[in-house]
Write an enzyme that holds these catalytic residues in place. Structure first.
Site, mmCIF file in Angstrom:
data_model
loop_
_atom_site.group_PDB
_atom_site.id
_atom_site.type_symbol
_atom_site.label_atom_id
_atom_site.label_comp_id
_atom_site.label_asym_id
_atom_site.label_seq_id
_atom_site.Cartn_x
_atom_site.Cartn_y
_atom_site.Cartn_z
ATOM 1 N N GLU A 75 10.987 21.651 -40.414
ATOM 2 C CA GLU A 75 10.875 20.277 -40.909
ATOM 3 C C GLU A 75 10.927 19.272 -39.766
ATOM 4 O OE1 GLU A 75 10.936 16.821 -43.447
ATOM 5 O OE2 GLU A 75 10.001 18.801 -43.391
ATOM 6 N N HIS A 78 7.796 19.189 -37.580
ATOM 7 C CA HIS A 78 6.746 18.427 -38.254
ATOM 8 C C HIS A 78 6.989 16.931 -38.089
ATOM 9 C CE1 HIS A 78 4.898 16.833 -42.168
ATOM 10 N NE2 HIS A 78 3.905 17.068 -41.337
ATOM 11 N N HIS A 137 1.303 12.615 -49.941
ATOM 12 C CA HIS A 137 1.547 12.870 -48.521
ATOM 13 C C HIS A 137 0.427 13.730 -47.942
ATOM 14 C CE1 HIS A 137 3.979 12.675 -45.020
ATOM 15 N NE2 HIS A 137 4.355 13.938 -45.015
ATOM 16 N N HIS A 247 -8.146 23.663 -61.073
ATOM 17 C CA HIS A 247 -8.473 23.714 -59.648
ATOM 18 C C HIS A 247 -9.610 24.707 -59.398
ATOM 19 C CE1 HIS A 247 -8.096 23.398 -55.388
ATOM 20 N NE2 HIS A 247 -7.589 24.600 -55.218
ATOM 21 N N HIS A 305 -6.326 27.767 -45.471
ATOM 22 C CA HIS A 305 -6.995 27.130 -46.608
ATOM 23 C C HIS A 305 -6.842 25.611 -46.524
ATOM 24 C CE1 HIS A 305 -8.946 27.235 -50.462
ATOM 25 N NE2 HIS A 305 -7.929 26.682 -51.109
#
Length: 342
Positions: A75, A78, A137, A247, A305
């Site tokens: 975290e 990032h 986000h 999706h 992906h």
């Protein structure tokens, strides 16, 4: 600073934005989004708690959030890289405004986007992974990369296209439609990930359950009932199946639209290179999506992906920019020629 150096700075900033997207996906997929339960620090410290004394203090401060070093580092890494990106975009704005000939609109929009993106990063933690914030986000990260790429393209030379006469308004409109379809599919993917619906269907082409009878539109309510945490999802099985199947249907629609767009683009010789790139990325994205289903979301494939998704989006940005420039060169050949020195 010369214009070429400014464009190089934009290119480096753009490359870093792709790293932030990949790190964000890795953080989310390793369940490290709450690796630090506070923001912008970690367990009340400026960085990850070190040593037994700091970790003991962290445990006393957040007794409901046990400290896990690996997740905390994921975290914070990032956050560090995202913070660096924000500073680079701020510097980009300073460079842009110090020279009248440089574009001002896109840098300003980028700065506003990255500030809002920072707020979304804070809300992701403070609102304990609320799906609409997590999806926002992700979209904010993709938007930042797209705006940087668009700025880089705009700073490049505008080649005159002798074949531009055959570039129609219809092609320009369909290229924009293809871009919007891809954005919609990315949003669906973000909603799928944010609600932990990626592996609820394990068979192809759609799902092993009777999803038609249990299709629940409430699965797409952006504002969900308040929970202590949204980690691991709060929707029931049928709602997650609804999201997952939607999706997949969206992926089919997106593929059909982009194949149609590729057929139209192929008629323009100048657009064949970007067309091949777009189709290759589409094929790769479909293959990665299928692998995610049959292999139960391997970490490396899931991150790929995400990255391929943003690259596909960027290929559509390039297509739209190139089609736009061809239209402009067809309308105003003398103006374009004067810009390129021909």
């Amino acid at each position: 600073m010369k214009k070429d150096n400014f464009r190089l700075w934009v290119a480096v900033t753009f490359a870093l934005s792709l790293c932030v997207i990949a790190l964000g996906a890795y953080t989310r997929l390793t369940e490290a989004g709450l690796g630090c339960p506070d923001w912008p620090g970690c367990y009340g410290f400026a960085g990850v708690p070190k040593g037994e004394s700091q970790q003991a203090l962290a445990a006393s401060r957040f007794p409901d959030a046990p400290f896990e070093a690996d997740k905390a580092w994921n975290e914070m890494l990032h956050r560090y890289v995202a913070g660096t990106l924000g500073l680079m975009i701020l510097a980009l704005n300073i460079m842009a405004w110090r020279k009248p000939s440089r574009p001002k609109g896109l840098p300003t929009l980028l700065l506003a986007t990255v500030i809002f993106q920072a707020l979304l990063g804070m809300w992701t933690v403070t609102m304990v992974l609320m799906p609409v914030v997590v999806m926002g986000h992700l979209l904010g990260g993709f938007t930042t990369a797209s705006l940087l790429f668009l700025l880089w393209l705009r700073l490049g030379r505008e080649p005159a296209h002798p074949s531009a006469i055959g570039t129609s308004t219809g092609l320009q409109a369909f290229a924009l439609f293809g871009l919007l379809v891809v954005v919609g599919q990315i949003a669906l993917g973000g909603w799928t990930a944010a609600n932990y619906a990626a592996v609820v269907c394990t068979q192809l082409p759609l799902c092993e359950v009777d999803w038609r009878q249990s299709f629940d539109t409430s699965a797409f309510a952006l504002i969900q009932p308040e929970h202590d945490t949204y980690q691991y999802g709060v929707l029931d099985y049928q709602q997650r199946v609804t999201i997952h199947v939607t999706h997949r249907i969206g992926a089919i629609v997106t593929a059909l639209v982009l194949v149609m767009l590729a057929c139209l683009l192929w008629r323009q010789r100048a657009l064949r290179g970007v067309t091949v790139l777009m189709v290759a990325l589409l094929a790769g994205q479909i293959s990665l999506g299928i692998t995610n289903v049959v292999a139960s979301l391997p970490l490396s494939v899931a991150v790929a992906h995400n990255v391929t998704g943003v690259l596909l989006l960027l290929s559509l940005v390039a297509v739209n920019m190139q089609v736009y420039r061809m239209r402009q060169s067809g309308r105003y050949p003398n103006r374009i020629a004067s810009r390129t020195g021909s």
